[in-house]
Every structure is written in structure tokens, then in C-alpha cells.
Design a protein around this motif. Structure first.
Motif, PDB file in Angstrom:
ATOM      1  N   ASP A  30      -6.470  10.088   0.394  1.00 33.10           N
ATOM      2  CA  ASP A  30      -7.138   9.902   1.685  1.00 33.10           C
ATOM      3  C   ASP A  30      -8.657   9.801   1.526  1.00 33.10           C
ATOM      4  N   ALA A  31      -9.178  10.439   0.468  1.00 31.31           N
ATOM      5  CA  ALA A  31     -10.631  10.473   0.271  1.00 31.31           C
ATOM      6  C   ALA A  31     -11.180   9.156  -0.257  1.00 31.31           C
ATOM      7  N   ILE A  32     -10.309   8.215  -0.646  1.00 32.25           N
ATOM      8  CA  ILE A  32     -10.780   6.930  -1.178  1.00 32.25           C
ATOM      9  C   ILE A  32     -11.592   6.192  -0.137  1.00 32.25           C
ATOM     10  N   GLY A  33     -11.040   6.101   1.065  1.00 28.95           N
ATOM     11  CA  GLY A  33     -11.810   5.609   2.205  1.00 28.95           C
ATOM     12  C   GLY A  33     -12.204   4.147   2.188  1.00 28.95           C
ATOM     13  N   SER A  34     -11.570   3.314   1.361  1.00 27.45           N
ATOM     14  CA  SER A  34     -11.913   1.889   1.358  1.00 27.45           C
ATOM     15  C   SER A  34     -11.220   1.176   2.511  1.00 27.45           C
ATOM     16  N   ASP A  35     -11.966   0.303   3.212  1.00 28.13           N
ATOM     17  CA  ASP A  35     -11.389  -0.457   4.316  1.00 28.13           C
ATOM     18  C   ASP A  35     -10.529  -1.614   3.816  1.00 28.13           C
ATOM     19  N   SER A  41      -2.677  13.928  -5.282  1.00 27.26           N
ATOM     20  CA  SER A  41      -2.427  14.512  -3.969  1.00 27.26           C
ATOM     21  C   SER A  41      -2.796  13.555  -2.851  1.00 27.26           C
ATOM     22  N   ASN A  42      -2.203  13.788  -1.670  1.00 21.57           N
ATOM     23  CA  ASN A  42      -2.549  12.986  -0.494  1.00 21.57           C
ATOM     24  C   ASN A  42      -4.021  13.144  -0.125  1.00 21.57           C
ATOM     25  N   THR A  43      -4.557  14.337  -0.338  1.00 23.53           N
ATOM     26  CA  THR A  43      -5.973  14.590  -0.048  1.00 23.53           C
ATOM     27  C   THR A  43      -6.860  13.696  -0.892  1.00 23.53           C
ATOM     28  N   LYS A 101       0.832  -1.202   0.000  1.00 22.27           N
ATOM     29  CA  LYS A 101       0.000   0.000   0.000  1.00 22.27           C
ATOM     30  C   LYS A 101       0.869   1.257   0.000  1.00 22.27           C
ATOM     31  N   ASP A 102       1.976   1.221   0.750  1.00 21.40           N
ATOM     32  CA  ASP A 102       2.869   2.373   0.808  1.00 21.40           C
ATOM     33  C   ASP A 102       3.540   2.616  -0.544  1.00 21.40           C
ATOM     34  N   GLU A 103       3.929   1.545  -1.232  1.00 17.88           N
ATOM     35  CA  GLU A 103       4.554   1.686  -2.552  1.00 17.88           C
ATOM     36  C   GLU A 103       3.573   2.263  -3.560  1.00 17.88           C
ATOM     37  N   VAL A 104       2.329   1.808  -3.508  1.00 24.29           N
ATOM     38  CA  VAL A 104       1.306   2.342  -4.407  1.00 24.29           C
ATOM     39  C   VAL A 104       1.078   3.822  -4.136  1.00 24.29           C
ATOM     40  N   ARG A 105       1.053   4.183  -2.875  1.00 29.48           N
ATOM     41  CA  ARG A 105       0.821   5.577  -2.510  1.00 29.48           C
ATOM     42  C   ARG A 105       1.963   6.468  -3.007  1.00 29.48           C
ATOM     43  N   LYS A 106       3.197   5.994  -2.851  1.00 24.89           N
ATOM     44  CA  LYS A 106       4.347   6.761  -3.333  1.00 24.89           C
ATOM     45  C   LYS A 106       4.298   6.924  -4.845  1.00 24.89           C
ATOM     46  N   MET A 107       3.965   5.847  -5.528  1.00 26.10           N
ATOM     47  CA  MET A 107       3.892   5.902  -6.985  1.00 26.10           C
ATOM     48  C   MET A 107       2.791   6.865  -7.433  1.00 26.10           C
ATOM     49  N   ALA A 108       1.627   6.813  -6.765  1.00 30.14           N
ATOM     50  CA  ALA A 108       0.521   7.704  -7.109  1.00 30.14           C
ATOM     51  C   ALA A 108       0.914   9.163  -6.897  1.00 30.14           C
ATOM     52  N   PHE A 109       1.658   9.417  -5.830  1.00 23.52           N
ATOM     53  CA  PHE A 109       2.119  10.784  -5.559  1.00 23.52           C
ATOM     54  C   PHE A 109       3.011  11.280  -6.700  1.00 23.52           C
ATOM     55  N   HIS A 110       3.909  10.411  -7.181  1.00 22.68           N
ATOM     56  CA  HIS A 110       4.798  10.793  -8.279  1.00 22.68           C
ATOM     57  C   HIS A 110       4.061  10.894  -9.614  1.00 22.68           C
ATOM     58  N   LEU A 111       2.825  10.365  -9.658  1.00 23.81           N
ATOM     59  CA  LEU A 111       1.995  10.513 -10.853  1.00 23.81           C
ATOM     60  C   LEU A 111       1.064  11.710 -10.750  1.00 23.81           C
ATOM     61  N   GLY A 112       1.249  12.513  -9.709  1.00 19.03           N
ATOM     62  CA  GLY A 112       0.520  13.759  -9.591  1.00 19.03           C
ATOM     63  C   GLY A 112      -0.766  13.709  -8.799  1.00 19.03           C
ATOM     64  N   LYS A 153      -5.621   0.160  -2.864  1.00 24.64           N
ATOM     65  CA  LYS A 153      -4.519   0.233  -3.828  1.00 24.64           C
ATOM     66  C   LYS A 153      -5.062   0.358  -5.251  1.00 24.64           C
ATOM     67  N   PHE A 154      -6.085  -0.427  -5.554  1.00 22.79           N
ATOM     68  CA  PHE A 154      -6.648  -0.421  -6.905  1.00 22.79           C
ATOM     69  C   PHE A 154      -7.238   0.941  -7.248  1.00 22.79           C
ATOM     70  N   TYR A 155      -8.048   1.494  -6.339  1.00 27.15           N
ATOM     71  CA  TYR A 155      -8.660   2.798  -6.600  1.00 27.15           C
ATOM     72  C   TYR A 155      -7.606   3.893  -6.727  1.00 27.15           C
ATOM     73  N   SER A 156      -6.523   3.787  -5.968  1.00 25.72           N
ATOM     74  CA  SER A 156      -5.438   4.768  -6.060  1.00 25.72           C
ATOM     75  C   SER A 156      -4.834   4.773  -7.457  1.00 25.72           C
ATOM     76  N   LEU A 157      -4.577   3.577  -7.996  1.00 24.24           N
ATOM     77  CA  LEU A 157      -3.987   3.488  -9.335  1.00 24.24           C
ATOM     78  C   LEU A 157      -4.991   3.876 -10.406  1.00 24.24           C
ATOM     79  N   ARG A 158      -6.267   3.609 -10.162  1.00 17.63           N
ATOM     80  CA  ARG A 158      -7.277   4.007 -11.156  1.00 17.63           C
ATOM     81  C   ARG A 158      -7.348   5.533 -11.264  1.00 17.63           C
ATOM     82  N   ILE A 159      -7.203   6.224 -10.136  1.00 16.88           N
ATOM     83  CA  ILE A 159      -7.175   7.688 -10.169  1.00 16.88           C
ATOM     84  C   ILE A 159      -6.024   8.163 -11.036  1.00 16.88           C
ATOM     85  N   CYS A 160      -4.881   7.476 -10.920  1.00 14.35           N
ATOM     86  CA  CYS A 160      -3.718   7.834 -11.744  1.00 14.35           C
ATOM     87  C   CYS A 160      -4.038   7.671 -13.222  1.00 14.35           C
TER      88      CYS A 160
END
Length: 377
Positions: free
Chosen positions: A330-335, A325-327, A312-323, A341-348
């Protein structure tokens, strides 16, 4: 945008009334019988005198229904570009009464095209809400498959498109839910780590969903699993009665032979649901991704396979480098960690980031860029 975590509900009965407003609206909103509801339909329901007080916090209650998988946002993605297509419609699996009368099961859920496993509940009386919510969570990820110009979404049954060659089918069978991956040509060509990713994603989603109901069941061994279901692998004959406990290691050393039909299931076919990603490594001669592929957008199946390779941390770092934001993250909110992780990459991807952008972000985040090689292969 309004987020549900910004509110505190001091009268829980109002949440019951929100659910009641949907369930009792079938005579008014005919499309609910097919499990479909638009935002304007929802506004019309809440405009009635009985439910008008919900309109004051309309966005909150709508997001609450989505969060708890009562409503599932209908998602459509262009097959060529992977870009999201806006659809003003929700799917409501718990309201679908139409039975599956298509020929899809007969023609495609066959021993030569698919593999399967089962979520088997330990109790005989399982709340209908559990399978309905799992189906809703599936619909929030993938496009419903259209077969003979009809969407394959019925009561207790859904088929979705993973990619151009793989379909995912989930159907309720007695006190269990059967999951199948269907390949267009033959099952030997099913991508192994994709099957493993799907199993892990659905299992964790079902655990999250079922946890709400776990106190309704009794168990002699509560420490083993807080959720009352087990994973069992289907024999190659696909019979509902020919199942093998996924925790049993015996099948790893020999062929699986079902007692009822004497069908021989290869070890590789049973292992496919628990593929070890660490064994998928590039050789020293690997030249990386072909230039022709670098400009492509990744599809959902490829995003899911990346998730299974990274923390999860690696996905978050990668998403940050893809532009991203942490906000936004954080708004994904999936338990569920796999879904987060999937929704984070889909946003990218929805920011139109290509395969090349993903590889560059991996390198910047100190992630082995060859991770992408196994996903694209």
C-alpha cells in the motif's frame, strides 16, 4: 517512515517555495548543474535562514519532491545478483544544462541496432517539466548507462540499461520525445514483449504526468484523450520526420515505406511495440525452467515482462506469497498501474527471492507457472 498522504497542505504556496529552494541553489550546490543532489546537500539548502522552516518536516518535503518526479532517487543494482546498491544521491533532471557531446548517438542509435517510437505533443509549446518528469521517472526504475566512463544523462537526454543486451534511450526532439530500444548486436534480436512492456510503462507514466497540465491545452475532441499527446512509430530510417500513427492499422497488412527515404520497415519491426502476450504460449513439450536458472535473481527487464503478463491483483497475490505485507504494498503509492506492479515485484526481489521462489508463489496464487518460461527464454 513519513508518508505524504498523512499530511494536508493548507498553504499551497509553501510547495512553490520548496521547488524554489532547489532551483535557486545552483550557485551554492555546483553539482546541481550535472543534475545531482545528495541528502546532505538538501539539508544544507534548507538550513539557510530563508528555507529553515522546511527542516521541521524535512522527510515529508523530500518525499513530496520524489513523488512528483522533481527528485529521482539514484538507483544502482548489481548486474550479477540484482541486489540494490545504496547510493546517497538524487538526480534532478530539470536542473541539468550539460548537452550531450558523447559519440553514443552516432555509434549506437543506428538503423541496424535500434527501433523507436515518439510521444508527439499536440501543442507546440510544451512545459519543460513534462519531459523532465518522464526522464526522472525513468531514472527511478533503471540504472543510467555509463559510456566511455561517463553517465549518459544530459539536458533532454538519458540512456539507461534494461539488461545486459538492451538499452533504453529517451531524448527530447522539438515538441516530442523520442524513445529507442538499442540491442547490443542488431535490432532483429530485440525481445519483443520487452519493447511492448517499455512502451506501455512509459505511455502510462507520461499520461499521469501530463494530466496535471492538460487543462492548459485546448482540444476539439476532449473525449479522445485527456492528455495532449499521440504515439507515433519511427520508420526504420529513424528520421525525425518519418513517423507512422500507432493507431493506424494499415501497416499491419503491409511493409512500411517512408516517403522521404523509401526505407522499407518490416511489419514485425513496427508491431514490436504492441506485442500480444497471449500469443506467447508454451508448447506441450515444455519442461519448465532449467534447474541452473532457478537460483538466479530476476533483473528489472524480466520483472517488467512479468508485470505485462499479470493483473495488478495477481501481482499483489504473488507478492503476498513472497512475504511482502499489504502495508508495504500500500505504501508504494504509484498512480500508474504498470509502475505499481513493477515496484511490487522489485520489493520481492529485494527480499532476495529467486526465480524458484517466484514460480512457487505463482503456483500458490493459482497463476500459470509457465508465465515465467516466456520471461526467462
Amino acid at each position: 517512515m513519513t508518508y505524504i498522504e498523512n499530511y494536508i497542505v493548507i498553504d499551497p504556496t509553501c510547495l512553490i517555495d520548496v521547488l524554489k529552494s532547489i532551483v535557486t541553489s545552483v550557485p551554492i550546490i555546483a553539482s546541481l548543474r550535472q543534475g545531482r543532489l545528495t541528502k546532505s546537500d538538501l539539508a544544507n539548502i534548507w538550513s539557510s535562514k530563508k528555507f529553515s522552516h522546511f527542516l521541521k518536516h524535512e522527510e515529508y518535503f523530500r518525499q513530496l519532491l520524489v513523488h512528483y518526479d522533481i527528485l529521482s532517487e539514484m538507483r544502482r543494482y548489481d548486474r550479477e545478483s540484482g541486489k540494490k546498491i545504496y547510493v546517497d544521491c538524487y538526480l534532478v533532471p530539470c536542473m541539468i544544462t550539460t548537452q550531450n557531446t558523447s559519440t553514443f548517438v552516432e555509434k549506437h542509435l543506428t538503423t541496424d541496432k535500434c527501433v523507436g517510437f515518439v510521444f508527439e505533443f499536440s501543442a507546440t509549446d510544451v512545459p519543460d517539466a513534462i519531459p523532465c518528469r518522464l526522464i526522472a521517472s525513468i531514472l527511478s526504475i533503471w540504472n543510467v548507462k555509463s559510456y566511455e566512463n561517463v553517465d549518459l544523462l544530459y539536458s533532454g537526454f538519458v540512456a539507461v540499461v534494461l539488461d545486459r543486451q538492451h538499452d533504453l534511450v529517451v531524448q527530447t526532439e522539438h515538441n516530442s520525445m523520442a524513445v529507442y530500444i538499442v540491442f547490443k548486436e542488431r535490432k532483429e534480436l530485440i525481445t519483443r514483449d520487452l519493447a511492448s512492456c517499455v512502451r506501455e510503462c512509459l505511455e502510462q507514466n507520461l499520461a499521469r504526468i501530463s494530466e496535471v497540465y492538460s487543462l492548459s491545452f485546448t482540444s476539439d475532441n476532449l473525449t479522445k484523450r485527456y492528455v495532449p499527446f499521440d504515439v507515433k512509430l519511427k520508420s526504420g530510417c529513424l528520421s525525425p520526420t518519418c513517423l507512422l500513427d500507432a493507431e493506424c492499422k494499415q501497416y499491419r497488412n503491409q511493409l512500411g515505406v517512408c516517403d522521404n527515404h523509401k526505407y522499407v520497415t518490416p511489419k514485425s519491426e513496427l508491431d514490436i511495440w504492441y506485442t500480444d502476450r497471449t500469443t506467447l504460449q508454451c508448447t506441450d513439450s515444455c519442461q519448465g525452467i532449467l534447474d541452473a536458472v532457478l537460483s538466479m535473481l530476476l533483473n528489472d527487464a524480466q520483472l517488467l515482462r512479468i508485470c505485462n503478463s499479470l493483473t495488478k491483483d495477481e501481482v499483489r497475490k504473488m507478492a503476498f506469497h513472497l512475504g511482502v505485507s499489504n502495508t508495504k504494498l500500500d505504501a508504494i503509492g504509484s498512480d500508474s498501474i504498470p509502475m505499481n506492479k513493477f515496484y511490487s515485484l522489485r520489493i520481492c526481489r529485494e527480499k532476495y527471492k529467486s526465480c524458484k521462489d517466484f514460480i512457487k508463489a505463482m503456483q500458490t496464487a493459482k497463476i500459470n507457472r509457465h508465465t515465467m518460461c516466456q520471461v526467462i527464454s
